[in-house]
Design an enzyme around this catalytic site. Structure first.
Site, PDB file in Angstrom:
ATOM      1  N   GLU A 127     -13.509  -0.684  -9.940  1.00  0.00           N
ATOM      2  CA  GLU A 127     -11.727  -2.075 -10.081  1.00  0.00           C
ATOM      3  C   GLU A 127     -12.038  -2.742  -9.679  1.00  0.00           C
ATOM      4  OE1 GLU A 127      -9.630  -0.778  -6.366  1.00  0.00           O
ATOM      5  OE2 GLU A 127      -9.057   1.417  -6.983  1.00  0.00           O
ATOM      6  N   ASN A 167     -14.849   3.003 -12.794  1.00  0.00           N
ATOM      7  CA  ASN A 167     -14.260   2.993 -12.425  1.00  0.00           C
ATOM      8  C   ASN A 167     -12.979   2.661 -12.229  1.00  0.00           C
ATOM      9  OD1 ASN A 167     -12.530   6.333 -11.592  1.00  0.00           O
ATOM     10  ND2 ASN A 167     -12.383   4.969  -9.194  1.00  0.00           N
ATOM     11  N   HIS A 204      -3.583   7.499 -12.275  1.00  0.00           N
ATOM     12  CA  HIS A 204      -2.453   7.302 -10.864  1.00  0.00           C
ATOM     13  C   HIS A 204      -0.724   6.893 -11.337  1.00  0.00           C
ATOM     14  CE1 HIS A 204      -4.956   7.522  -7.735  1.00  0.00           C
ATOM     15  NE2 HIS A 204      -5.411   6.603  -8.072  1.00  0.00           N
ATOM     16  N   GLU A 233      -8.662  10.392 -10.880  1.00  0.00           N
ATOM     17  CA  GLU A 233      -7.898  10.009  -9.297  1.00  0.00           C
ATOM     18  C   GLU A 233      -6.195  10.959  -9.411  1.00  0.00           C
ATOM     19  OE1 GLU A 233      -8.111   6.475  -7.252  1.00  0.00           O
ATOM     20  OE2 GLU A 233     -10.495   6.750  -7.634  1.00  0.00           O
ATOM     21  N   ASP A 235      -2.566  11.325  -9.435  1.00  0.00           N
ATOM     22  CA  ASP A 235      -1.328  11.537  -8.955  1.00  0.00           C
ATOM     23  C   ASP A 235      -0.514  11.212  -9.481  1.00  0.00           C
ATOM     24  OD1 ASP A 235      -2.318   9.064  -8.529  1.00  0.00           O
ATOM     25  OD2 ASP A 235      -2.777   9.482  -6.459  1.00  0.00           O
TER      26      ASP A 235
END
Ligand code: G3I
Length: 300
Positions: A127, A167, A204, A233, A235
């Site tokens: 990030e 990432n 996400h 990750e 979701d």
């Protein structure tokens, strides 16, 4: 195949989940996780605040608990994460300049030495970009714009067997500024020989019912730079079956998309639990999104 991991393995891919050490005593949780997945990421236990709470004093007990749980079941493990503006231990938050640069290098060396030869990949840097594609201001960025490549060079030397990933979130939409900023960095690293093997798209997803524009183009464009891509990750708000099927299909369509990780097991385990974003409900039952993912994996 009848589980996510086995279905992904049919095309040489993996299907993973984030695991929290604090939940390993919950048998509903471990039964699902042990059955369905073949890759594990520690949700918090391998982050800098967890592994180096005091400078130079490393603690791996929680990380090792997850590593051992996973590998005893034949699963592989992704390391997450070594250099990040968040979840830094207090002592690191107050550092800057050359002392922070050295602390970052020492942290990478200390953690990677412990897991040397054991992990499939590391999210070396997490990030580091703003939404517009510029670099995020942070104490790490304050040490100099070259901090990311220094992190990757340090990591390669520390454990040549681990795949080294960058990432980030909100890099799924190909026409988004942040995606382009990360793309240009990877392109630059590849052209100058800075060691990098993979890009993790956190995935996400919030709102809407369709995928971000050109999601598959994003995956194939990163891959064309000579790196693997992974959804790290995942979701999705309300576990939209359309989006879950679509993101799985997009990965299956890109040969260098090596695997998918969902960010937790049941909705109740999620950092976004109020949005019910995962593949199992709080009772451990398979949701419609589970079936849409399994079918997409089996169709590949
Ligand atoms: O362990 C302490 C506990 O002792 C304490 O009582 C409790 C009270 O707040 O906090 C617990 O720590 C929490 C930790 O999760 C474990 O549950 C932290 O407060 C909380 O901030 C932390 O949240 C994690 C978050 O990263 C922190 O940035 C989430 O679990 C984790 O899912 C989330 O994961 C991140 C990825 O690493 C990077 N990408 C985004 C993703 C979602 O935010």
């Amino acid at each position: 195949a009848s589980t996510l991991g086995a279905a992904a393995a049919q095309s040489g891919r993996y299907f993973g989940t984030a695991i929290a050490a604090s939940r390993l005593g919950d048998s509903t949780y471990t039964t699902i996780a042990g059955r369905e997945f073949n890759m594990v990421t520690a949700e918090n236990e391998m982050k800098p605040d967890a592994t180096e709470p005091q400078r130079g004093q490393f603690t791996f007990s929680a990380g090792d608990q997850i590593y051992n749980w996973a590998t005893q079941r034949g699963m592989k493990v992704r390391g997450h994460t070594l250099a990040w503006h968040a979840q830094q231990p207090g002592w690191m938050q107050s550092l800057g300049g050359s002392s922070l640069r050295q602390a970052m290098i020492d942290h990478i060396n200390g953690v990677m030495a412990h897991y040397k030869g054991k992990l499939a990949a590391w999210d070396v840097v997490n990030e580091a970009f703003n939404e517009d594609g510029s670099r995020r201001q942070s104490n790490l960025q304050g040490t100099g714009n070259d901090w990311i490549e220094v992190a990757f060079r340090t990591a390669r030397n520390a454990d040549p067997s681990a795949k080294l990933c960058y990432n980030d979130y909100n890099i799924e939409n190909w026409s988004y500024g942040k995606t382009q900023g990360v793309y240009r960095m990877i392109q630059d690293f590849r052209s100058r020989g800075v060691p990098i093997d993979c890009v993790g798209l956190q995935t996400h997803f919030t709102g809407g019912s369709s995928l971000p524009s050109n999601f598959q183009t994003t995956l194939s464009s990163f891959a064309a730079l000579g790196v693997d891509v992974a959804l790290t990750e995942v979701d999705v708000t309300n576990a939209s079956t359309t989006q879950y099927a679509g993101l799985t299909q997009a990965c299956m369509n890109v040969p260098r998309c090596i695997g998918i990780t969902v960010w937790g097991v049941r909705d109740s385990d999620s950092w976004r639990s109020s949005e019910s974003p995962l593949l199992f409900d709080g009772g451990g039952n398979k949701k419609a999104a589970y079936t849409s993912v399994l079918n997409a994996l089996n169709a590949a």
